[in-house]
Design an enzyme around this catalytic site. Structure first.
Site, short mmCIF file in Angstrom:
data_model
loop_
_atom_site.label_atom_id
_atom_site.label_comp_id
_atom_site.label_asym_id
_atom_site.label_seq_id
_atom_site.Cartn_x
_atom_site.Cartn_y
_atom_site.Cartn_z
N LEU A 142 0.84 -1.20 0.00
CA LEU A 142 0.00 0.00 0.00
C LEU A 142 0.88 1.24 0.00
O LEU A 142 1.71 1.42 0.89
CB LEU A 142 -0.92 0.01 1.22
CG LEU A 142 -1.89 -1.15 1.33
CD1 LEU A 142 -2.67 -1.08 2.64
CD2 LEU A 142 -2.85 -1.15 0.14
N GLY B 16 3.25 -8.92 6.19
CA GLY B 16 3.83 -7.99 7.15
C GLY B 16 3.47 -6.56 6.82
O GLY B 16 3.21 -6.23 5.66
N GLY B 17 3.41 -5.73 7.84
CA GLY B 17 3.14 -4.31 7.64
C GLY B 17 1.94 -4.07 6.74
O GLY B 17 0.83 -4.52 7.03
N ASP B 18 2.18 -3.39 5.65
CA ASP B 18 1.11 -3.10 4.68
C ASP B 18 1.32 -3.89 3.39
O ASP B 18 0.98 -3.43 2.31
CB ASP B 18 1.06 -1.60 4.40
CG ASP B 18 2.35 -1.06 3.79
OD1 ASP B 18 3.39 -1.74 3.92
OD2 ASP B 18 2.32 0.01 3.18
N GLN B 19 1.86 -5.09 3.52
CA GLN B 19 2.16 -5.91 2.35
C GLN B 19 1.32 -7.19 2.34
O GLN B 19 1.19 -7.86 3.37
CB GLN B 19 3.64 -6.27 2.31
CG GLN B 19 4.51 -5.05 2.14
CD GLN B 19 5.98 -5.37 2.13
OE1 GLN B 19 6.42 -6.35 2.72
NE2 GLN B 19 6.75 -4.56 1.43
#
Length: 180
Positions: A58, A98-101
């Site tokens: 994102l 993970g994170g925005d992935q």
């Protein structure tokens, strides 16, 4: 003597679920993704079929966390996960790595044109306006795509090449998709 072990079984099932899924979005995690990718690659090789790996990031997600807070960011991630799941076939696989992935495995697709069309449809879905705490948000995804067997055979190789293509998409202006 009888003993009810229902609670213990439920706890074991819950622990197994948590070991393979992201606690926020309830999507499969990286570990689960790698096992699934290995299975799908073997199956695709046996069928002499193609499979696509979409690596999605994102764009400017950090801005959401910084300006609206992590709770708003978490709700946005859950919404993106829901949109991805609703945008693919039941035979496809969506994971949060993970994170925005996120990673999407598209199997049983014929050629790059079908994969590109699906990636574009997912991108439109993800870009649609989302209201979080009264704030209208629209984030663009950058996507990298690798194809089995053209871009690699091993799960690590396919994922790494999709990630490389995604990084290139980010560097070339964001909000786009690129094949490896």
């Amino acid at each position: 003597i009888m003993r009810d072990i229902t609670a213990r079984r439920e706890e074991q099932e819950h622990a197994r679920f948590l070991a393979q899924h992201d606690t926020l979005t309830q999507l499969p995690n990286r570990r689960h993704l790698m096992r699934q990718l290995a299975r799908e690659a073997v199956e695709a090789e046996q069928r002499q079929a193609r499979m696509a790996v979409l690596f999605i990031d994102l764009d400017h997600f950090k801005t959401v966390n910084d300006s609206l807070g992590h709770e708003a960011g978490d709700r946005l991630l859950c919404e993106m996960a829901r949109r991805l799941q609703e945008g693919v076939k039941a035979t496809d696989f969506v994971a949060r790595v993970g994170g925005d992935q996120f990673v999407v495995l598209l199997n049983k697709r014929r050629g790059r044109a079908a994969v590109a069309a699906m990636a574009d449809a997912l991108g439109e879905r993800m870009q649609a306006v989302c209201v979080i705490d009264g704030t209208r948000l629209s984030l663009s995804p950058s996507m990298g795509i690798s194809i089995f067997p053209d871009d690699g055979f091993s799960p690590d190789e396919l994922l790494r090449r999709a990630d490389d293509a995604m990084q290139q998409a980010k560097e070339s202006g964001r909000g786009t998709r690129l094949f490896y």
